[in-house]
Design an enzyme around this catalytic site. Structure first.
Site, mmCIF file in Angstrom:
data_model
loop_
_atom_site.group_PDB
_atom_site.id
_atom_site.type_symbol
_atom_site.label_atom_id
_atom_site.label_comp_id
_atom_site.label_asym_id
_atom_site.label_seq_id
_atom_site.Cartn_x
_atom_site.Cartn_y
_atom_site.Cartn_z
ATOM 1 N N ASP A 9 0.023 -4.063 2.242
ATOM 2 C CA ASP A 9 1.356 -4.282 2.969
ATOM 3 C C ASP A 9 1.131 -4.096 4.543
ATOM 4 O O ASP A 9 0.771 -3.276 4.926
ATOM 5 C CB ASP A 9 2.343 -3.076 2.619
ATOM 6 N N ASP A 17 -6.133 -3.088 3.443
ATOM 7 C CA ASP A 17 -4.733 -2.732 3.054
ATOM 8 C C ASP A 17 -4.078 -3.802 2.532
ATOM 9 O O ASP A 17 -4.383 -4.800 2.600
ATOM 10 C CB ASP A 17 -4.200 -2.166 4.309
#
Length: 208
Positions: free
Chosen positions: A10, A8
Site C-alpha cells: 500500500d 511494500d
C-alpha cells in the site's frame, strides 16, 4: 552485489492511501473520529489493523474484528481500476533483465493484498504477510523472513517503502531502503532511516 528487490504494498506499488483514508473515515465516523490526511499519517499509516482500533477506540475481540472487516470490505470496493506507481513496470522489467529476485512485504490483510496485486496484474514470486509471520512493521521480522525465503543477505537487497513504520522495519533488518513520497514527507522517511527518497519509481531506475 544486488540480488533482490523488496516492496511494500500500500502506497508503494500503488497509491492506495487515499482509498484507505476514505474507508477509515467512513468506518470511524460513527465513533466520532474525524480522519483527515494528517490524522491518517500520524495514527493509521503503516500500522496493523488490530493496533489501530485498539489505540483509537480501545476495541478488541469480536467488535474490533467486525469493524476491521467492514473497513477492508469497503476498501476493496474502492480499490478497483488501480494503476501501478509510475515507473514500477519499467523497474520490474529491468530487474527481470538483470535476473533479480523480487517480493512484497506488507502489513495488509491477506485478502486485501491479493486483491491489490490482482488489480495491478502482479504476481510476486514472494509475498510476506505480517499477519502470517506473527509481527508487523515497524518490527523487522517480516523483512527478515523475506530475506531468509529468498536466500539473500540484507546488503544484497533493496527495499522500497512509503511510511516511516515500513522504513524502520526494512532498515531494522539491515536492508538499504528508499522511501516513496506518496504519503509521508521526505524528512520523516529520512529520519526513519531511508537513504534516499523518490517521487515514484521512474526516479529509482538508476539504482539498478
Amino acid at each position: 552485489m544486488l540480488k533482490a528487490l523488496l516492496f511494500d504494498l500500500d502506497g508503494t506499488l500503488a497509491d492506495t492511501d487515499p482509498l484507505h483514508l476514505l474507508a477509515w473515515r467512513e468506518a470511524l465516523a460513527p465513533y466520532g473520529l474525524e480522519v483527515d490526511p494528517a490524522f491518517y499519517r500520524a495514527r493509521i499509516s503503516g500500522r496493523l489493523n488490530p493496533e489501530i482500533v485498539r489505540d483509537l477506540l480501545g476495541l478488541e475481540g469480536v467488535e474490533a474484528a467486525r469493524l476491521i472487516a467492514a473497513k477492508e470490505a469497503r476498501f476493496r470496493e474502492l480499490a478497483r481500476g488501480l494503476k501501478p506507481t509510475p515507473g514500477l513496470p519499467e523497474l520490474l522489467a529491468k530487474a527481470k533483465e538483470k535476473g533479480l529476485l523480487w517480493g512484497v512485504v506488507t502489513n495488509a490483510p491477506k485478502e486485501n493484498a491479493l486483491h491489490v496485486l490482482k488489480a495491478l496484474g502482479l504476481r510476486p514470486p514472494l509475498l510476506v504477510l505480517a499477519e502470517e509471520v506473527g509481527r508487523g512493521k515497524p518490527d523487522p521480522l517480516p523483512y527478515r523472513v523475506a530475506l531468509r525465503r529468498l536466500g539473500v543477505a540484507p546488503e544484497e537487497a533493496l527495499a522500497f517503502e512509503d511510511s516511516p513504520s515500513g522504513v524502520k522495519s526494512a532498515v531494522g533488518a539491515g536492508i538499504p531502503t528508499y522511501g516513496l513520497l506518496t504519503g509521508h514527507e521526505a524528512e520523516a522517511l529520512r529520519e526513519a532511516g531511508a537513504r534516499g527518497v523518490f517521487r515514484d519509481f521512474r526516479e529509482a531506475l538508476g539504482l539498478l
